[in-house]
Structures are given as structure tokens and as C-alpha cells.
Design a protein around this motif. Sequence first.
Motif, short mmCIF file in Angstrom:
data_model
loop_
_atom_site.label_atom_id
_atom_site.label_comp_id
_atom_site.label_asym_id
_atom_site.label_seq_id
_atom_site.Cartn_x
_atom_site.Cartn_y
_atom_site.Cartn_z
N LEU A 24 3.42 2.19 0.10
CA LEU A 24 3.91 0.86 0.46
C LEU A 24 4.76 0.94 1.72
O LEU A 24 4.66 0.10 2.61
N TRP A 25 5.61 1.97 1.80
CA TRP A 25 6.43 2.17 2.99
C TRP A 25 5.55 2.47 4.20
O TRP A 25 5.77 1.94 5.28
N ARG A 26 4.54 3.33 4.01
CA ARG A 26 3.63 3.66 5.13
C ARG A 26 2.93 2.40 5.65
O ARG A 26 2.75 2.23 6.85
N ASP A 27 2.53 1.53 4.74
CA ASP A 27 1.89 0.28 5.15
C ASP A 27 2.86 -0.57 5.96
O ASP A 27 2.48 -1.14 6.99
N ALA A 28 4.10 -0.66 5.51
CA ALA A 28 5.11 -1.42 6.27
C ALA A 28 5.32 -0.79 7.64
O ALA A 28 5.43 -1.50 8.65
N GLN A 29 5.36 0.52 7.70
CA GLN A 29 5.54 1.24 8.95
C GLN A 29 4.37 0.95 9.90
O GLN A 29 4.57 0.69 11.09
N ARG A 51 18.87 -6.70 9.41
CA ARG A 51 18.62 -7.60 8.28
C ARG A 51 17.18 -8.11 8.29
O ARG A 51 16.51 -8.15 7.25
N SER A 52 16.69 -8.50 9.46
CA SER A 52 15.34 -9.04 9.56
C SER A 52 14.29 -8.00 9.17
O SER A 52 13.41 -8.26 8.33
N VAL A 53 14.37 -6.82 9.76
CA VAL A 53 13.39 -5.77 9.46
C VAL A 53 13.57 -5.28 8.03
O VAL A 53 12.59 -5.03 7.32
N GLY A 54 14.82 -5.18 7.58
CA GLY A 54 15.08 -4.77 6.20
C GLY A 54 14.43 -5.70 5.19
O GLY A 54 13.89 -5.25 4.18
N GLN A 55 14.48 -6.99 5.45
CA GLN A 55 13.84 -7.96 4.55
C GLN A 55 12.32 -7.73 4.50
O GLN A 55 11.72 -7.80 3.42
N LEU A 56 11.72 -7.43 5.64
CA LEU A 56 10.27 -7.18 5.68
C LEU A 56 9.92 -5.92 4.87
O LEU A 56 8.95 -5.92 4.09
N TYR A 57 10.70 -4.87 5.05
CA TYR A 57 10.44 -3.64 4.30
C TYR A 57 10.74 -3.82 2.82
O TYR A 57 10.01 -3.29 1.97
N ASP A 58 11.81 -4.56 2.48
CA ASP A 58 12.09 -4.84 1.07
C ASP A 58 10.93 -5.57 0.41
O ASP A 58 10.55 -5.26 -0.72
N ARG A 93 2.40 -1.70 9.84
CA ARG A 93 2.49 -3.10 10.27
C ARG A 93 3.59 -3.30 11.30
O ARG A 93 3.43 -4.07 12.24
N PHE A 94 4.71 -2.58 11.15
CA PHE A 94 5.79 -2.67 12.13
C PHE A 94 5.27 -2.21 13.49
O PHE A 94 5.47 -2.88 14.51
N GLU A 95 4.61 -1.06 13.52
CA GLU A 95 4.11 -0.53 14.79
C GLU A 95 3.03 -1.41 15.39
O GLU A 95 2.96 -1.55 16.61
N ALA A 96 2.20 -2.01 14.56
CA ALA A 96 1.18 -2.92 15.07
C ALA A 96 1.81 -4.16 15.70
O ALA A 96 1.37 -4.64 16.75
N ALA A 97 2.86 -4.68 15.07
CA ALA A 97 3.51 -5.89 15.57
C ALA A 97 4.41 -5.61 16.77
O ALA A 97 4.49 -6.43 17.69
N PHE A 98 5.07 -4.45 16.79
CA PHE A 98 6.06 -4.16 17.82
C PHE A 98 5.51 -3.28 18.93
O PHE A 98 6.03 -3.27 20.04
N GLY A 99 4.44 -2.55 18.61
CA GLY A 99 3.86 -1.59 19.55
C GLY A 99 4.32 -0.18 19.20
O GLY A 99 5.52 0.04 19.00
N ALA A 100 3.38 0.74 19.10
CA ALA A 100 3.70 2.11 18.68
C ALA A 100 4.67 2.78 19.64
O ALA A 100 5.62 3.45 19.22
N ALA A 143 7.81 -5.43 1.35
CA ALA A 143 6.69 -4.48 1.25
C ALA A 143 6.87 -3.53 0.07
O ALA A 143 5.89 -3.15 -0.58
N LEU A 144 8.11 -3.14 -0.21
CA LEU A 144 8.38 -2.20 -1.30
C LEU A 144 8.54 -2.88 -2.66
O LEU A 144 8.57 -2.21 -3.68
N SER A 145 8.61 -4.19 -2.68
CA SER A 145 8.89 -4.90 -3.93
C SER A 145 7.93 -4.57 -5.08
O SER A 145 8.38 -4.53 -6.23
N PRO A 146 6.63 -4.30 -4.84
CA PRO A 146 5.77 -3.98 -5.99
C PRO A 146 6.21 -2.75 -6.78
O PRO A 146 5.92 -2.64 -7.97
#
Length: 155
Positions: A109-114, A18-25, A116-123, A27-30
Motif C-alpha cells: 500500500l505504501w509502495r503504491d502511494a509512493q 499535512r497534505s501529503v500525510g493525508q494522502l498516504y494515510d 502515485r506520488f512520483e507520478a503526480a510530482f515527477g520522479a 492509502a494505508l487505511s486498508p
Amino acid sequence: MTIQPTRCSNAALRRATRSVGQLYDEALSPCGLRTTQYGLLATIRSLGTPTMGELAEAMVMDLSGLGHTLKPLARDGYVDVVADPRDRRARRIALTEAGAAKLAEATPLWRDAQTRFEAAFGAERAGLLRDLLHALALPDFRDAFEGRERASPLP
């Protein structure tokens, strides 16, 4: 409020999803798609024109849930549900030109979220997480969970 880790694997997975899904949602909202819709369009593109059953299996969804998720995509002209030419009882899902264009609009938009996820969590941790989650979605895990024999040990 501090949330303590849970000992329940299902609760932990659902909370994280749910948490990660909200972040990706967000990011994709535009582009007007939700993460589940983007995932369906991308999976349809990769499978070609899958049957409903093939798509449900690939997405690890039941047919009624898949039908519910496909309705707005069909309504908006992103997918067509057509009869299989070899078996008129089966329905196939086809990505339309509008669907391919929407997927092309959403992918950056998805690539940008991806990223940011890897930057925050570590690749490295992100790659390990994807591998572990993939293993959980395989039929071998379900068989092991349900106590059925497997042809090979889990990865």
C-alpha cells in the motif's frame, strides 16, 4: 479557494506535510496503520532493536512523542518494549512477528502511494525533494540554524 504561497518556510513545510500525510494515510487505511505508525515499524525493522533514544533520534522525535506514538503499536502487539539486557535502565523496541506481518501487509500500500506520488510530482523532483528534506533533518542543519560551528558545509 486559492491558497497563496507563504514566505514562511515552516508554514509551507507543515502545510505540505499535512497534505501529503493525508494522502498516504488514506492509502494505508486498508491495513489500519497511519503513516507515522508505518514509518516507525519500518524504522524499527531497519535498526534492529533500537533503544528509545536511538529510535527517537532516527525519527527526529522527542521521547514523549515517541512514547505516545508507540503505545497503540505495543497495545496491538506490533512492538515490544523490553529492558536492555546490558543496561536494565534503558528500554529497547523490538518488532514482533505480528508487527513484521503488519509491515508486510502495509508495504504494498505504501509502495503504491509512493508510485502515485512520483507520478503526480515527477520522479526527478520527488528524488530532489527527498534529498532536500533529508538535509533539513540532519544535525548539521540544526547547528547551522542555531549558529553553531559545523565540521563541514551543508550539502
